[in-house]
Design a protein around this motif. Structure first.
Motif, PDB file in Angstrom:
ATOM      1  N   ASN A 252       0.866  -1.175   0.000  1.00 24.54           N
ATOM      2  CA  ASN A 252       0.000   0.000   0.000  1.00 24.54           C
ATOM      3  C   ASN A 252       0.906   1.230   0.000  1.00 24.54           C
ATOM      4  O   ASN A 252       1.740   1.384   0.894  1.00 24.54           O
ATOM      5  CB  ASN A 252      -0.883  -0.016   1.245  1.00 24.54           C
ATOM      6  CG  ASN A 252      -1.888   1.118   1.283  1.00 24.54           C
ATOM      7  OD1 ASN A 252      -1.696   2.154   0.656  1.00 24.54           O
ATOM      8  ND2 ASN A 252      -2.953   0.928   2.041  1.00 24.54           N
TER       9      ASN A 252
ATOM     10  N   THR B 291       1.457   3.016   3.218  1.00 30.51           N
ATOM     11  CA  THR B 291       2.089   2.313   4.338  1.00 30.51           C
ATOM     12  C   THR B 291       3.589   2.584   4.341  1.00 30.51           C
ATOM     13  O   THR B 291       4.269   2.381   3.334  1.00 30.51           O
ATOM     14  CB  THR B 291       1.843   0.800   4.247  1.00 30.51           C
ATOM     15  OG1 THR B 291       0.441   0.551   4.301  1.00 30.51           O
ATOM     16  CG2 THR B 291       2.519   0.062   5.396  1.00 30.51           C
TER      17      THR B 291
ATOM     18  N   ASP C 216      -0.958  -3.106   5.312  1.00 30.90           N
ATOM     19  CA  ASP C 216      -1.295  -2.530   4.008  1.00 30.90           C
ATOM     20  C   ASP C 216      -2.794  -2.344   3.810  1.00 30.90           C
ATOM     21  O   ASP C 216      -3.235  -1.910   2.743  1.00 30.90           O
ATOM     22  CB  ASP C 216      -0.720  -3.414   2.895  1.00 30.90           C
ATOM     23  CG  ASP C 216       0.797  -3.323   2.837  1.00 30.90           C
ATOM     24  OD1 ASP C 216       1.311  -2.202   2.722  1.00 30.90           O
ATOM     25  OD2 ASP C 216       1.470  -4.376   2.937  1.00 30.90           O
TER      26      ASP C 216
ATOM     27  N   TYR D 239      -5.478  -4.267   3.386  1.00 30.59           N
ATOM     28  CA  TYR D 239      -6.289  -4.975   2.404  1.00 30.59           C
ATOM     29  C   TYR D 239      -6.272  -6.464   2.708  1.00 30.59           C
ATOM     30  O   TYR D 239      -5.462  -6.963   3.491  1.00 30.59           O
ATOM     31  CB  TYR D 239      -5.804  -4.719   0.972  1.00 30.59           C
ATOM     32  CG  TYR D 239      -4.469  -5.323   0.582  1.00 30.59           C
ATOM     33  CD1 TYR D 239      -4.326  -6.689   0.325  1.00 30.59           C
ATOM     34  CD2 TYR D 239      -3.332  -4.516   0.442  1.00 30.59           C
ATOM     35  CE1 TYR D 239      -3.100  -7.232  -0.037  1.00 30.59           C
ATOM     36  CE2 TYR D 239      -2.102  -5.057   0.087  1.00 30.59           C
ATOM     37  CZ  TYR D 239      -1.996  -6.427  -0.148  1.00 30.59           C
ATOM     38  OH  TYR D 239      -0.783  -6.970  -0.506  1.00 30.59           O
TER      39      TYR D 239
ATOM     40  N   THR E 270     -10.263  -3.477   0.224  1.00 27.77           N
ATOM     41  CA  THR E 270      -9.872  -2.529   1.263  1.00 27.77           C
ATOM     42  C   THR E 270     -10.518  -2.896   2.589  1.00 27.77           C
ATOM     43  O   THR E 270     -11.745  -2.978   2.711  1.00 27.77           O
ATOM     44  CB  THR E 270     -10.288  -1.101   0.883  1.00 27.77           C
ATOM     45  OG1 THR E 270      -9.636  -0.733  -0.336  1.00 27.77           O
ATOM     46  CG2 THR E 270      -9.899  -0.118   1.967  1.00 27.77           C
TER      47      THR E 270
END
Length: 418
Positions: free
Chosen positions: A302, A305, A337, A339, A355
């Motif tokens: 991500n 992140t 991240d 997800y 997400t």
């Protein structure tokens, strides 16, 4: 390094609880029928910071059925801790390190096969308790060695529960009905995940080392302690062998990757192990017969992140992995991240990145059609369809959900009477 023994474990220890179809009670039945035929399959969601467990449907809309207070004895436990300076220091250390400023009141939980009780490991209280699902009262309590209880596993017959004593470097194996210790075995530093083999003959423990230090740079990896998989005989509780993933990672040139095995899942035929390690956004495939890592899967980062390892919660960039019962799909929780994603096992191609907020665990629905992740950052659980890789539903739960386990309650249960 020798390979594992002739029989190996399945990934989802909770599936060992044999679940049966609910049969309506007859009109002549005055008291609740607690026979196997009157059980209802559910999911237990442990709300770690709150000290509760939500019970939700195991399929469909995953609607909430009831809630359990897993710390009904909180005042008594706190009085004991406050009276003992060493225990108080340990309690506060848990709060200010792995607890991220919160107390850890429920790590893991499994119901008894008859659906009358739930057994819960409580990190901050360094114990395991059995709670009567009808009354909400404690049946028994077992204090683990050291100062913190962690992940558990239940045997395929549902009669034994193994719990990691993370500061005691020990796994205790208890009778799930009485709480009596049947045996124990030593592990590496900070034992974490436990899994019984499918035939119930072996227990596998993954020791993750010190995850709450700031010595996270690869060159300081040696400071994290003794990280290994310990395989123990589930009858004698003697060590059968030790699996060192450091050797396997070095063999494929990944000397800078941590060897702290976090959540892990085995293929249905128990020939492959899929596991996550500290700091890594992805997972590995390990072949048990050849005793080597055969594939590496790096999942997307991500962009929001940070790559600063010291910002990862307890060293786990990704924490949570499960497998569809037919072995065709994996589901991965990308904790830092934000997800979760379904991965094709044959190609290792990930699907849509769904997400979710700080997903902390991944499990499988009762019908095997969905991956269920706990969103510890949003206080909900979310179901993702294995077939499409898309989110189907989210259900609100309590504060900081972590472990999610399949289990049983009696057919008409909606919560403790108290």
């Amino acid at each position: 390094m020798p390979a594992f023994g002739p029989r190996h474990l399945r990934a989802v220890a909770a599936a060992a609880l044999v679940l049966t179809v609910t049969v309506p009670a007859t009109a002549a039945t005055a008291a609740p029928d607690t026979s196997a035929a009157a059980l209802r399959e559910v999911m237990f969601v442990g709300n770690n910071w709150e000290g509760t467990a939500d019970v939700i449907k195991s399929t469909g809309d995953f609607a909430k059925i009831g809630r359990i207070n897993v710390i009904p004895d909180k005042d008594q436990r706190m009085a004991e801790i406050n009276a003992d300076p060493i225990r108080w220091i340990a309690f506060m250390t848990i709060r200010n390190t792995v607890g991220e400023g919160h107390d850890q009141f429920v790590d893991d939980m499994y119901s008894t096969p008859d659906g009358t009780s739930v057994v819960v490991s409580r990190p901050s209280f360094a114990d395991v308790v059995s709670i009567d699902l009808a009354t909400g009262k404690i049946n028994w309590r077992f204090a683990v060695s050291g100062y913190r209880a962690d992940h558990m596993a239940v045997s395929p017959d549902g009669k034994r529960v193994a719990v990691s004593a993370s500061t005691g470097n020990t796994v205790h194996v208890l009778d799930i009905v009485t709480g009596k210790q049947l045996g124990s075995f030593a592990t590496g530093d900070k034992p974490h995940e436990n899994i019984f083999s499918q035939d119930g003959k072996y227990i596998y423990n993954m020791a993750i080392g010190d995850v709450n230090t700031q010595t996270d740079a690869p060159w300081l990896d040696w400071t994290k302690g003794d990280r290994r998989i310990t395989v123990a005989d589930a009858t004698t509780y003697k060590q059968v062998k030790v699996i060192d993933m450091r050797e396997k990672l070095n063999a494929i040139g990944l000397t800078d990757h941590s060897d702290a095995v976090r959540p892990a899942v085995f293929s249905p035929d128990e020939s492959k192990l899929y596991f996550q390690v500290s700091f890594f956004n992805g997972f590995f495939e390990y072949d048990l017969a050849t005793d080597r890592i055969t594939r590496t899967k790096t999942l997307p980062k991500n962009p929001a992140t940070s790559d600063d390892r010291t910002t990862f919660v307890n060293d786990s960039r990704h924490h949570g992995i499960s497998m569809k019962p037919d072995g065709t799909k994996l589901c991965v929780a990308g904790t830092m991240d934000d997800y979760a994603t379904v991965v094709d096992r044959a190609t290792l191609q990930e699907g849509p990145l769904v997400t979710v907020s700080k997903p902390y665990w991944a499990t499988v629905s009762g019908d095997g059609k969905s991956c269920v992740v706990s969103e510890s950052g949003a206080d909900q659980v979310t179901a993702i369809d294995f077939a499409t890789g898309r989110k189907t539903v989210s259900v609100p739960v309590g504060d900081h959900p972590q472990r999610v386990r399949l289990g049983n309650v009696t057919a008409n249960w909606t919560g403790p009477a108290s």
